[in-house]
Design an enzyme around this catalytic site. Structure first.
Site, PDB file in Angstrom:
ATOM      1  CG  ASP A   9      -2.070   1.102   1.175  1.00 53.58           C
ATOM      2  OD1 ASP A   9      -2.616   1.365  -0.049  1.00 53.58           O
ATOM      3  OD2 ASP A   9      -2.630   1.378   2.023  1.00 53.58           O
ATOM      4  N   GLY A  10       0.184   2.304  -0.640  1.00 49.38           N
ATOM      5  CA  GLY A  10       0.927   3.530  -0.408  1.00 49.38           C
ATOM      6  C   GLY A  10      -0.044   4.545   0.122  1.00 49.38           C
ATOM      7  CD  GLU A  47      -1.604   2.326  -3.459  1.00 50.01           C
ATOM      8  OE1 GLU A  47      -1.063   1.370  -3.341  1.00 50.01           O
ATOM      9  OE2 GLU A  47      -2.343   2.908  -2.774  1.00 50.01           O
ATOM     10  CG  ASP A  69      -5.532  -0.163  -1.320  1.00 48.02           C
ATOM     11  OD1 ASP A  69      -4.438   0.414  -2.061  1.00 48.02           O
ATOM     12  OD2 ASP A  69      -5.574  -0.012  -0.119  1.00 48.02           O
ATOM     13  CG  HIS A 124      -8.971   2.284   3.632  1.00 51.57           C
ATOM     14  ND1 HIS A 124      -8.125   2.576   4.492  1.00 51.57           N
ATOM     15  CD2 HIS A 124      -8.731   2.803   2.491  1.00 51.57           C
ATOM     16  CE1 HIS A 124      -7.245   3.454   3.850  1.00 51.57           C
ATOM     17  NE2 HIS A 124      -7.801   3.763   2.669  1.00 51.57           N
ATOM     18  CG  ASP A 134      -4.080   2.653   5.348  1.00 52.38           C
ATOM     19  OD1 ASP A 134      -3.688   3.384   4.346  1.00 52.38           O
ATOM     20  OD2 ASP A 134      -4.581   2.913   6.340  1.00 52.38           O
TER      21      ASP A 134
END
Length: 156
Positions: A9-10, A47, A69, A124, A134
């Protein structure tokens, strides 16, 4: 080939702004977490960079399921957009240049070296490893030990 699952994740605080990456790597019973923060960047760059850093960590070619994501990252690879941009001298179409070329150029050899399947997951949501990524990315920003995303300005 060893089978590895990677979650990435970024995150960005402002876009552009301070950014961070979070990675969870799973191999058998082993788990490794990685996080880093960058002074000034974009969410999309984080990302892509999360995937790059994870793949660069591998010590040998592996069969990888990489979960993200980011539709931007997953679709760019799985739908062949990046290879098409590369074949067209990094142009998205006749008028628009591709962005983040420095990162795509860094990612493509890693994909050639490994057997990587990208899998999109809803952010999320109920994926514990994505949620952990995250937390790692946002935590890196909060910690404030920033690296420079040296090519950010050149990637536009």
């Amino acid at each position: 080939m060893k089978k590895v699952e990677i979650y990435t994740d970024g995150a960005c605080s402002g876009n552009p702004g301070p950014g961070g990456i979070g990675v969870v790597m799973l191999f058998g019973e082993h788990k490794r977490e990685i996080s880093q923060a960058f002074k000034f960047t974009t969410n999309n760059r984080m990302e892509i960079l999360a995937a790059i850093i994870a793949l660069e960590t591998l010590k040998e070619p592996c069969a990888v399921r990489l979960f993200s994501d980011s539709r931007y990252l997953v679709d760019a690879i799985e739908k062949g957009w990046v290879r098409r941009w590369q074949a067209n001298n990094w142009m998205r179409n006749k008028k628009e240049a591709a962005v983040n070329v420095d990162l795509w150029q860094r990612l493509l050899p890693l994909l050639d070296m490994n057997n990587v399947e990208f899998v999109w997951v809803r952010g999320h949501s109920d994926n514990a490893f994505n949620n952990r990524c995250d937390e790692l990315a946002r935590g890196a920003i909060t910690k404030g030990e920033f690296l420079n995303d040296t090519n950010y300005e050149d990637s536009k």
